[in-house]
Design a protein around this motif. Structure first.
Motif, PDB file in Angstrom:
ATOM      1  N   SER A  44      20.349  12.713 -14.922  1.00 35.37           N
ATOM      2  CA  SER A  44      21.410  12.091 -15.957  1.00 35.37           C
ATOM      3  C   SER A  44      22.373  10.874 -15.479  1.00 35.37           C
ATOM      4  O   SER A  44      22.543  10.968 -14.186  1.00 35.37           O
ATOM      5  CB  SER A  44      22.229  13.195 -16.333  1.00 35.37           C
ATOM      6  N   LEU A  45      22.720  10.372 -16.397  1.00 37.24           N
ATOM      7  CA  LEU A  45      23.743   9.283 -15.810  1.00 37.24           C
ATOM      8  C   LEU A  45      25.260   9.630 -15.020  1.00 37.24           C
ATOM      9  O   LEU A  45      25.545   9.080 -14.095  1.00 37.24           O
ATOM     10  CB  LEU A  45      23.967   8.436 -16.971  1.00 37.24           C
ATOM     11  N   GLU A  46      25.548  10.742 -15.525  1.00 42.87           N
ATOM     12  CA  GLU A  46      26.499  11.381 -14.943  1.00 42.87           C
ATOM     13  C   GLU A  46      26.391  11.646 -13.441  1.00 42.87           C
ATOM     14  O   GLU A  46      27.130  11.534 -12.430  1.00 42.87           O
ATOM     15  CB  GLU A  46      27.006  12.700 -15.702  1.00 42.87           C
ATOM     16  N   ASN A  47      25.087  12.216 -13.133  1.00 41.45           N
ATOM     17  CA  ASN A  47      24.926  12.559 -11.704  1.00 41.45           C
ATOM     18  C   ASN A  47      24.636  11.308 -10.929  1.00 41.45           C
ATOM     19  O   ASN A  47      24.642  11.358  -9.721  1.00 41.45           O
ATOM     20  CB  ASN A  47      23.491  13.516 -11.893  1.00 41.45           C
ATOM     21  N   MET A  48      24.427  10.175 -11.506  1.00 46.06           N
ATOM     22  CA  MET A  48      24.185   8.808 -10.760  1.00 46.06           C
ATOM     23  C   MET A  48      25.336   7.988 -10.656  1.00 46.06           C
ATOM     24  O   MET A  48      25.603   7.038  -9.963  1.00 46.06           O
ATOM     25  CB  MET A  48      23.479   8.081 -11.437  1.00 46.06           C
ATOM     26  N   ILE A  49      26.431   8.556 -11.434  1.00 46.87           N
ATOM     27  CA  ILE A  49      27.919   7.860 -11.109  1.00 46.87           C
ATOM     28  C   ILE A  49      28.370   7.534  -9.707  1.00 46.87           C
ATOM     29  O   ILE A  49      28.675   6.518  -9.318  1.00 46.87           O
ATOM     30  CB  ILE A  49      29.045   8.268 -11.915  1.00 46.87           C
ATOM     31  N   PRO A  50      28.325   8.805  -8.881  1.00 47.14           N
ATOM     32  CA  PRO A  50      28.791   8.573  -7.450  1.00 47.14           C
ATOM     33  C   PRO A  50      27.921   7.536  -6.798  1.00 47.14           C
ATOM     34  O   PRO A  50      28.444   6.616  -5.936  1.00 47.14           O
ATOM     35  CB  PRO A  50      28.592  10.066  -6.851  1.00 47.14           C
ATOM     36  N   SER A  51      26.486   7.219  -6.783  1.00 47.10           N
ATOM     37  CA  SER A  51      25.594   6.513  -6.518  1.00 47.10           C
ATOM     38  C   SER A  51      25.910   5.092  -6.749  1.00 47.10           C
ATOM     39  O   SER A  51      26.089   4.141  -5.879  1.00 47.10           O
ATOM     40  CB  SER A  51      24.063   6.786  -6.727  1.00 47.10           C
ATOM     41  N   PHE A  52      26.311   4.881  -8.103  1.00 45.17           N
ATOM     42  CA  PHE A  52      26.861   3.538  -8.435  1.00 45.17           C
ATOM     43  C   PHE A  52      28.050   2.916  -8.136  1.00 45.17           C
ATOM     44  O   PHE A  52      28.238   1.908  -7.445  1.00 45.17           O
ATOM     45  CB  PHE A  52      26.833   3.604 -10.173  1.00 45.17           C
ATOM     46  N   LEU A  53      28.865   4.031  -7.639  1.00 45.32           N
ATOM     47  CA  LEU A  53      30.228   3.573  -7.081  1.00 45.32           C
ATOM     48  C   LEU A  53      29.921   3.203  -5.624  1.00 45.32           C
ATOM     49  O   LEU A  53      30.714   2.182  -4.813  1.00 45.32           O
ATOM     50  CB  LEU A  53      31.172   4.806  -7.304  1.00 45.32           C
TER      51      LEU A  53
END
Length: 219
Positions: free
Chosen positions: A136-145
């Motif tokens: 999910s995109l929510e789980n990838m948010i820390p990676s994008f940050l």
């Protein structure tokens, strides 16, 4: 014979060319690696099961269980099969998960996979039908940050080195930014990229050199 002034000019010119080449090449390669890790991890199917270096289940996400009346995989259970394939090793488990087809669920049919596991406590074998899908995109948010922060550090270091190519401290800071970007982005998703030789090799190189580069920068 060359005059001392010419020698100094030639040295500075060569350093300028080399360091600016380092900025362009290093930034490009680090960016390619980071985006490859992030998007590969994003496309990695999520089945809710965590196992590291072995087939022993360390964590299971209950939301991935298709029916609540099924046997719930517990911490310490051993993975024996996935999607009809007998699993013999952790890398094979990762490859099997990675190869799961993600179908469009617009027709209302969810993506499911059958997990077989062995419970040492009572020496019994069990099976559960699990839901899975793209991470999910929510789980990838820390990676994008992380990616944005580390890329900002690399950009700042590259900008400084570009305008001050003869400064040793500028070069050290830029190299520190590159190595930390590779090490942290790879380290955040290491268990997903473990079966990808090129990605895991780059991550290992960054992780190995990071302590030495950090020490050299702060000394």
């Amino acid at each position: 014979m060359f005059s001392p002034k010419f020698v100094v000019w030639a040295f500075l010119r060569e350093a300028k060319v080399h360091n600016r080449t380092l900025v362009l090449t290093g930034s490009f390669l680090a960016m390619v690696f980071s985006f490859a890790v992030v998007f590969y991890s994003w496309s990695f199917p999520e089945i809710g099961v965590r196992a590291v270096f072995s087939l022993d289940i360390q964590y299971f996400q209950k939301e991935n269980l298709l029916n609540s009346d099924q046997e719930l995989p517990l911490t310490g259970d051993k993975i024996t099969a996935l999607d009809g394939n007998t699993i013999y090793s952790w890398p094979q488990f990762l490859r099997t998960v990675q190869q799961l087809p993600i179908r469009n669920s617009a027709d209302g049919v969810p993506n499911t996979v059958r997990l077989g596991f062995y419970r040492p406590s009572d020496q019994t074998n069990h099976e559960s039908l699990l839901l899975y899908g793209q991470t999910s995109l929510e789980n990838m948010i820390p990676s994008f940050l992380w990616l944005v922060l580390k890329m900002a550090m690399v950009f700042a270091g590259g900008l400084i080195l570009w305008w001050k190519p003869t400064e040793d401290s500028a070069r050290q800071f830029f190299i520190l930014g590159l190595v930390s970007l590779v090490a942290y982005m790879g380290g955040y998703h290491w268990w997903r990229i473990a079966t990808q030789p090129m990605l895991i090799f780059c991550f290992q190189a960054g992780a190995i050199f990071l302590p030495a580069v950090s020490l050299h920068f702060f000394m």
